[in-house]
Write a protein that holds these residues in place. Sequence first.
Motif, PDB file in Angstrom:
ATOM      1  N   GLN A  30      -0.704   6.289   2.911  1.00 50.69           N
ATOM      2  CA  GLN A  30      -0.801   5.985   1.474  1.00 50.69           C
ATOM      3  C   GLN A  30      -0.852   7.252   0.625  1.00 50.69           C
ATOM      4  OE1 GLN A  30      -3.846   3.136   0.786  1.00 50.69           O
ATOM      5  NE2 GLN A  30      -3.225   2.680  -1.310  1.00 50.69           N
TER       6      GLN A  30
ATOM      7  N   ILE B  20       2.949   2.312   2.278  1.00 50.93           N
ATOM      8  CA  ILE B  20       2.876   2.938   3.607  1.00 50.93           C
ATOM      9  C   ILE B  20       4.213   2.754   4.324  1.00 50.93           C
ATOM     10  CG2 ILE B  20       1.803   2.784   5.886  1.00 50.93           C
ATOM     11  CD1 ILE B  20      -0.757   1.850   4.439  1.00 50.93           C
TER      12      ILE B  20
ATOM     13  N   GLN C 101       0.820  -1.219   0.000  1.00 51.14           N
ATOM     14  CA  GLN C 101       0.000   0.000   0.000  1.00 51.14           C
ATOM     15  C   GLN C 101       0.855   1.270   0.000  1.00 51.14           C
ATOM     16  OE1 GLN C 101      -0.899  -2.460   2.608  1.00 51.14           O
ATOM     17  NE2 GLN C 101      -2.101  -3.358   0.928  1.00 51.14           N
TER      18      GLN C 101
END
Length: 850
Positions: A593, A564, A562
């Motif tokens: 994100q 992140i 993602q």
Amino acid sequence: MVKDKISPGMQQYLDIKADYPDAFLLFRMGDFYELFYEDAVKAAQLLEISLTSRNKNAENPIPMAGVPYHSAQSYITILVEMGYKVAIAEQMEDPKQAVGVVKRDVVQVITPGTAIDASKPDNANNFLVALDFDGEQYGLSYMDLSTGEFMVTVLTDFLSVKSEIQNLKAKELVIGFELSQEEQEIFTKQMNLILSYENQLFDQDDLISNGLAKVEKSSASKLLSYVHHTQMRELRHIQHLLHYEVKDYLQMTYATKSSLDLLENARTGKKHGSLFWLLDETKTAMGMRLLRQWIDRPLIRLEDIKERQDIIEAFLNDFINRSDLSESLKGVYDIERLASRLAFGKASPKDLLQLGNTLTRVPTIKSVLLAFDKPIIDKVDKDIDTISDLEALISLAIDPDAPATISEGGIIRTGFDDTLDHYRKVMKEGRAWIADIEAKERQNTGITSLKIDYNKKDGYYFHVTNSHLASVPDYFFRKATLKNSERFGTAELAKIEGDMLEAREQSANLEYDLFMRIRARIETYIERLQALAKVLAKVDVLQSLALVAETNHYVRPEFNNQHIIEIREGRHAVVEKVMGTQVYIPNSIHFNQDTNIQLITGPNMSGKSTYMRQLALSVVMAQLGSYIPAKTIQLPIFDAIFTRIGAADDLISGQSTFMVEMMEANQAIQRATKQSLILFDELGRGTATYDGMALAQSIIEHIHDKIKAKTMFATHYHELTALSTSLTNLVNVHVSILEEKGDVTFLHKIAEGPADKSYGIHVAKIAGLPKSLLLRADHILQDLESHTVKLRTSEKVAKTNSNPGKESEQLTLFTDERHSQLLNKLEALDVLTVTPMEAMTILVDLKQLL
């Protein structure tokens, strides 16, 4: 160089030297290697040896310098490490049997890229790189002659070529095509490389596979050709050529690796203070080299990273077995480099004993690995070949007390060869036989002082003084007459002497021959030894990473797709190790994100650069498979790291700090993807304030809108913090400051939001500048701040750009209308054509305007 009226020996030297014009020629003459002419003059200076001359009484004496053959290697090493090539010309026949000039020929050329005897203290590789070009793409191959590693890849641009050569830390580059003048200067002057040229292809299909690009095969083949031309022997230890892709690893330029102190401390050039220093708890030279390679080329394939993590976790969960494993790895010999010494015919008896000792440890290492619970260990264990037959051969053949050289005898173990044992028995018992003869003849002759002596000229003999000559029996025969004594022999003594001398001579020859045959048999095991070396090196690196993780309380990083970044209470691993955990202040790093850019503000010395490097170092550690200093850590897989940290001129290529800064920024902008990590520290500070600020803002906007890479951008341009209102994926963070009664304390803690000011004068105060100077600086600062023009916002820039007919406003510190008029007059003034009288008039006008 005058060639007429020279001796045949010097003519031979000149003929050989003509074939090696770019190398020092060491010309074997008896017990010395001699150098002549320019070689002698230069070598005498570099090596600090005496410069003499040949034919001193001639009109043009020939400069000459020499080194003893038995100590030549140390001098060769000095020359090669200084960047020179050395050609070694040996006597190819026995001078006593030669007719005319002794035949000589070059047997090896040692170059900076082919040296195997000058290994670095930290066991780093010495890569020889070859480059070829087909008009569109480059084939780059490299080899380490000391380990046999042989790799090749394709690169599409010259910038990538430069970066890869720098990352390999090559000293010598083999060129297989015609370079431009600019390319040659870049390689030689900027990169300090020795260039060697090779156009011949070496046909060795068993090493070079067919599934390669044509330019790759050409590069690798020319590299092989160069190696064989210089080394002049079969090199059985060279491994099968392996293709690799730069993009299969976390990409970092040499400058990035240097700024992150990955393999050495950029300031000192030493291992201490680098990531390599921190992670190196390896027990073997092979493991140390592999750890360097893992740090240099972190992975991007998640499955490969997890495989390493799983083994480290297994090691961490079983302290007892891991301790046994670490202990069993101690003393494991450098098998990789033994293979090269075998191929070069340089393996000594001590080398073979160390190899035998290593092979005795392998079954223990294998059994310890089998004791771990994780089935993943089987992946490492299944490749461990104990090579028990080779261990048995060394154990039976080589004496445990064998010397380091092969000329002293005592190499072969008693019981290995019957003939050698017989010779040794004759030599051992012969001394007892002589003692028996001495006692018997003393009794027979009645000469109580009779004794047997030995020298090389007369061999064994009875020593009889003149006072006892009347007692000498008839079967004694005279061997020598001295002033006060005579030497005698007997048939019995002569027979024993003959047996002993024959045994001594034959024993030495046989022992040498046996050792050569044993070494040749061990050569047939090179491939198996290299495969074993790879597994032992991998096990060693993984146990090292486990030990470091346990000692420093690191955690296993987790990966997400993602994009992140979530690091809770992370630490800069190297800084923490140097400072100690009680002093180091951890920092959390958060990119959700939607966050692409962190704009970091705060004063110098407050920890901005450490915070940025902390993230980059965590990424490198995570992707090489290591655990990380943090409470918890979540990361995406990055494909590249780009940095611009610190100020540095490139004086050799004539580039200023700002030019280097812009070039590194451009490299990131041109090559970064959404999966990349970018670290920019104080970008734009190398030029005028508004130029730098404008460039910095534009770069931030470009990264934000087009690249979308995760980016840390540290700046002193506080005006840029306003970008968070227009750039939705940018957030401001700052370094916390505690200010009390005019004094500041840097907390080295990152907090949300922008910094309120730069605290530059406070930093100057800490540095110890005079109080009066600081007060004046504070007064000037207040005056400047009262006249500051704020940077235009992105909306204003967009509005201006939407009206092409309107020129952009010139930002200026002069807000008064009179100042603008003054500037206009100055801009219109042509100082080269104005007369002195006109200049005086203009000056009066300008003063009135002010």
